[in-house]
Design a protein around this motif. Structure first.
Motif, short mmCIF file in Angstrom:
data_model
loop_
_atom_site.label_atom_id
_atom_site.label_comp_id
_atom_site.label_asym_id
_atom_site.label_seq_id
_atom_site.Cartn_x
_atom_site.Cartn_y
_atom_site.Cartn_z
N UNK A 166 -4.82 6.31 0.23
CA UNK A 166 -5.59 5.41 1.07
C UNK A 166 -5.55 3.98 0.56
N UNK A 167 -5.38 3.04 1.49
CA UNK A 167 -5.51 1.63 1.18
C UNK A 167 -6.97 1.23 1.32
N UNK A 168 -7.39 0.24 0.55
CA UNK A 168 -8.75 -0.27 0.71
C UNK A 168 -8.79 -1.14 1.96
N UNK A 169 -9.99 -1.47 2.39
CA UNK A 169 -10.15 -2.30 3.59
C UNK A 169 -9.53 -3.68 3.38
N UNK B 136 2.66 -1.43 -7.61
CA UNK B 136 2.91 -1.71 -9.02
C UNK B 136 2.71 -0.46 -9.88
N UNK B 137 1.62 0.26 -9.65
CA UNK B 137 1.29 1.43 -10.48
C UNK B 137 2.06 2.68 -10.08
N UNK B 138 2.10 2.95 -8.80
CA UNK B 138 2.77 4.18 -8.37
C UNK B 138 3.21 4.05 -6.92
N UNK B 139 4.20 4.83 -6.58
CA UNK B 139 4.74 4.85 -5.23
C UNK B 139 4.64 6.27 -4.71
N UNK B 140 4.26 6.42 -3.45
CA UNK B 140 4.28 7.73 -2.81
C UNK B 140 4.79 7.55 -1.38
N UNK B 141 5.35 8.58 -0.86
CA UNK B 141 5.94 8.52 0.48
C UNK B 141 4.88 8.21 1.54
N UNK B 142 3.71 8.85 1.43
CA UNK B 142 2.65 8.62 2.42
C UNK B 142 2.16 7.18 2.37
N UNK B 143 1.97 6.68 1.15
CA UNK B 143 1.49 5.31 1.00
C UNK B 143 2.52 4.31 1.53
N UNK C 13 4.19 0.37 5.80
CA UNK C 13 5.04 -0.16 6.87
C UNK C 13 4.39 -0.07 8.23
N UNK C 14 3.52 0.91 8.44
CA UNK C 14 2.77 0.97 9.71
C UNK C 14 1.86 -0.25 9.86
N UNK C 15 1.15 -0.62 8.78
CA UNK C 15 0.27 -1.78 8.84
C UNK C 15 1.06 -3.08 8.99
N UNK C 16 2.21 -3.18 8.34
CA UNK C 16 3.05 -4.36 8.49
C UNK C 16 3.51 -4.48 9.95
N UNK C 17 3.92 -3.37 10.54
CA UNK C 17 4.36 -3.37 11.94
C UNK C 17 3.21 -3.77 12.87
N UNK C 18 2.03 -3.23 12.63
CA UNK C 18 0.87 -3.59 13.45
C UNK C 18 0.55 -5.07 13.31
N UNK C 19 0.69 -5.61 12.10
CA UNK C 19 0.45 -7.04 11.89
C UNK C 19 1.44 -7.90 12.64
#
Length: 113
Positions: free
Chosen positions: A53-56, A78-85, A90-96
């Protein structure tokens, strides 16, 4: 007590048995292993939920500053990468980008009138 049944006990039962002074040391060791295993599983599930989850604030940054995606990517992963995150990112970038496109179109329509 059958050591195979330790995994079927509830958390409260495990703790009560472990605190019992009349229990054999071998059984206490198996109880302690099971307690540590459950704590580790709970901790991992909490971390994975947090990780996904991303914070608000992060969501607003992605929506309203999508063109700074490289900066956001560097900071948020920076700390970790996961496929879901990554997918959420990219979904939020696209919506933006869609949001800015609509604002630009509305601005162009209002300018002509």
């Amino acid at each position: 007590m059958d050591l195979n049944r330790v995994s079927k006990l509830s958390n409260e039962q495990l703790i009560k048995l472990y605190k019992n002074p009349n229990i054999d040391n071998e059984i206490k060791e198996s109880l302690l292993k099971e307690i540590k295993l459950r704590e580790l599983e709970n901790l991992e599930s909490e971390i994975s939920q947090k990780e996904v989850e991303f914070t608000e604030i992060e969501k607003f940054k992605l929506l309203f500053l999508p063109f700074l995606y490289r900066y956001h990517q560097k900071i948020m992963f920076k700390e970790s990468w996961s496929r879901k995150r990554d997918k959420q990112f990219w979904n939020y970038i696209t919506k933006g980008i869609i949001l800015y496109t609509f604002l630009l179109l509305i601005g162009l329509l209002l300018r002509n009138h």
